[in-house]
Write an enzyme that holds these catalytic residues in place. Structure first.
Site, PDB file in Angstrom:
ATOM      1  N   CYS A  17       0.794  -1.218   0.054  1.00  0.00           N
ATOM      2  CA  CYS A  17       0.255   0.123  -0.189  1.00  0.00           C
ATOM      3  C   CYS A  17       0.955   1.297   0.063  1.00  0.00           C
ATOM      4  O   CYS A  17       1.723   1.457   0.990  1.00  0.00           O
ATOM      5  CB  CYS A  17      -0.781   0.009   1.169  1.00  0.00           C
ATOM      6  SG  CYS A  17      -1.872   1.437   1.556  1.00  0.00           S
ATOM      7  N   CYS A  47     -24.080   6.665 -20.556  1.00  0.00           N
ATOM      8  CA  CYS A  47     -25.395   6.121 -20.205  1.00  0.00           C
ATOM      9  C   CYS A  47     -25.868   4.867 -21.020  1.00  0.00           C
ATOM     10  O   CYS A  47     -25.721   4.930 -22.180  1.00  0.00           O
ATOM     11  CB  CYS A  47     -26.648   7.027 -20.324  1.00  0.00           C
ATOM     12  SG  CYS A  47     -28.278   6.316 -20.357  1.00  0.00           S
ATOM     13  N   CYS A  54     -29.268   5.373 -23.168  1.00  0.00           N
ATOM     14  CA  CYS A  54     -29.391   6.513 -23.810  1.00  0.00           C
ATOM     15  C   CYS A  54     -29.219   6.245 -25.484  1.00  0.00           C
ATOM     16  O   CYS A  54     -30.126   7.125 -26.245  1.00  0.00           O
ATOM     17  CB  CYS A  54     -28.091   7.531 -23.689  1.00  0.00           C
ATOM     18  SG  CYS A  54     -28.329   8.346 -21.961  1.00  0.00           S
TER      19      CYS A  54
END
Length: 550
Positions: free
Chosen positions: A110, A462, A465
């Site tokens: 990390c 989207c 869409c």
């Protein structure tokens, strides 16, 4: 239905960014129930973290960096003898047998853990020198996931303080000094008492930011409220003195001789005196408004503190690091005129993690030049300095922001084909095709148009869409012979308007020529035939006298 205020989409974007920036320090822990193994006391992780830093590479100041790494390695090496390595065998015993245990949960891979480890080591060394009762310990949460889960470590890195076996989440800063201050406050030392000039001068060499309290006697209501504030605050070192001569070493321009509070910072605006009543809450409020530098550089580690500031007006300057060197001094002079009223923040425009999310809100994510923006977090409004970012222009921008005379900024794509809105309007008159609307042409092509307008609101990402777009194109061809109906679409990800508030995509809005202020939302799940019938019903409705919708 459509109030003249920033779109809820902007509010959602802003909240999302605040959430992401606040949480980037935490990386979701790997919960893979692997078998836990002990390392027989071999403390390899610190050496691994040193290696990570040494591999960071790059930059022109190689010698300076090498020196910093060597110093950091020395700190880490010294901390190896102080910081206890926890494992599945000793964790319960360590917590049960010590009154105070500050545990760092980390993972060797990390990056945030690697950044915090040297600071944790520095804090461990300092607390040892101060003879603090806090036992510093660390746990490889990836190697011992069951132990980490038991302790409540859910991300990397995580700091937890155990007091007599009960844990509390760390809420301080992330420098070594921050960790020391927080740990001492939580273990019974909220204030440092300085009694001599020698002590004061020595303290100034070690502490860059602190709150000074001068009291002729360490008793009474005012002093008690000072101690309450010191105990409640988690970030700033508090210092108490009873001698005005000693106080002058710490705060040279002090005027009081008995009761006084002031904050000292290592920057141009170094000394700020407190002028309020001696009550805990008002003292803490004073610190909240004055603890930041004149210009704060935003980082992943301090973002949570910045966004929790009660100063709701924030001016953010995005600039290349070299350009900012020339801007910092005049910017500080501007910031000094708006102390406690506007927070000034700097973000390196080359830092994609920090800069790009903000610049995207303005449609400027690809910008490489200096950009000056502002946010009113109380009103969820955003503003953009559209003139050259000179000190005088920035000051005027800030003054108008403070007095509420700035117009909120709504992003817009360029006008299609580089033609004017009027030309576009003529094209709409001539051809019955689906017209492209952008933020800058929304008024002309939708709100001010004498025609009925069916507007498709979409975003490129989207899923549904594309289907709706094809349906709108079919409808546009079907009604091609009508002179009083226009079909249009707008990309909501790149365009905004104060009177366009849409929360889901795709959305179909019918703006009647008789009432543009109250568009009718049509179902995107209806068939083309049903939509055609609905549109026709609105077109053939009895004409009414138009209302003044603007």
């Amino acid at each position: 239905m459509f109030p003249a205020k920033p779109t809820s989409r902007f509010i959602l974007f802003t909240l999302t960014i605040l959430f992401l920036l606040t949480c980037t320090i935490f990386v979701t822990a790997n919960e893979d129930p692997t078998v836990e193994t002990d390392n027989d006391g071999v403390d390899n992780d610190l050496q691994e973290l040193i290696a990570i830093d040494e591999q960071g590479g790059g930059g022109g100041a190689a010698e300076q960096k090498q020196g910093d790494q060597q110093k950091e390695a020395e700190v880490l090496s010294k901390a190896q003898r102080i910081v206890l390595e926890l494992n599945s065998d000793n964790v319960k015993r360590v917590i049960d047998q010590n009154e105070f245990v500050l545990i760092l949960g980390y993972a060797p891979w990390c990056a945030r853990s690697a950044e915090l480890m040297p600071q944790f080591a520095e804090a461990a060394n300092k607390l040892k020198e101060l003879r603090s009762p806090v036992l510093m310990a660390k746990l490889d949460a990836e190697r011992y996931p069951k132990v980490a889960s038991t302790l409540g470590i859910k991300g990397f890195p995580t700091l937890l303080l155990f007091v007599n076996g009960t844990s509390q989440v760390y809420t301080g800063g992330f420098s070594g000094e921050d960790i020391v201050i927080w740990a001492r406050k939580k273990t019974g030392v909220p204030v440092i008492r300085i009694s001599s000039s020698v002590e004061a001068e020595d303290f100034l060499k070690k502490c860059h930011m602190f709150v000074l309290g001068l009291f002729d006697k360490f008793e009474g209501h005012d002093y008690e409220e000072f101690i309450k504030a010191a105990t409640t605050d988690n970030e700033i070192q508090f210092v108490e003195v009873s001698s005005s001569a000693v106080a002058k070493i710490l705060f040279p321009n002090i005027n009081a001789t008995d009761h006084f509070i002031g904050i000292v910072k290592s920057e141009p605006e170094r000394y700020t005196a407190y002028g309020g009543i001696f009550e805990k809450d008002t003292i803490l409020q004073f610190l909240e408004y004055n603890k930041f530098p004149l210009v704060t550089m935003l980082t992943e580690l301090n973002s949570a503190r910045v966004y929790s500031s009660p100063v709701k007006l924030q001016v953010i300057v995005f600039a290349d690091a070299d350009d900012f060197k020339n801007l910092i001094q005049p910017l500080q002079e501007v910031a000094r005129k708006f102390i406690s009223k506007i927070m000034f923040i700097y973000i390196d425009i080359a830092d994609e993690n920090q800069a790009k999310p903000f610049l995207t809100l303005f449609g400027l994510e690809d910008s490489e030049n200096t950009v000056v923006t502002a946010f009113d977090n109380g009103m969820s409004s955003k503003y953009l300095l559209e003139s050259n970012p000179t000190p005088s222009n920035i000051q005027e921008f800030c003054s108008r922001l403070l007095h509420g005379s700035l117009s909120p900024y709504f992003k817009s794509q360029p006008v299609p084909d580089n033609v004017s809105s009027l030309t576009l309007f003529k094209l709409v008159e001539k051809e019955k095709i689906v017209q492209i609307v952008v933020g800058k042409t929304f008024d002309d092509l939708v709100l001010s148009s004498p025609k009925n307008v069916l507007l498709e609101v979409y975003t490129p990402w989207c899923i549904n869409c594309e289907t709706t777009s094809k349906q709108v194109e079919k409808l546009a061809k079907h009604f091609k012979g009508l002179d009083n109906l226009v079909f249009a679409r707008i990309d909501a990800s790149a365009n905004e308007h104060p009177k366009l508030q849409v929360d889901d995509y795709p959305t179909l809005l019918f703006y009647s020529a008789r009432d543009k202020a109250n568009p009718i939302k049509l179902s995107t799940k209806s068939s083309s035939k049903d939509l055609a019938a609905v549109i026709k019903s609105h077109l053939t409705a009895k004409e009414e006298v138009p209302r003044d919708e603007l």
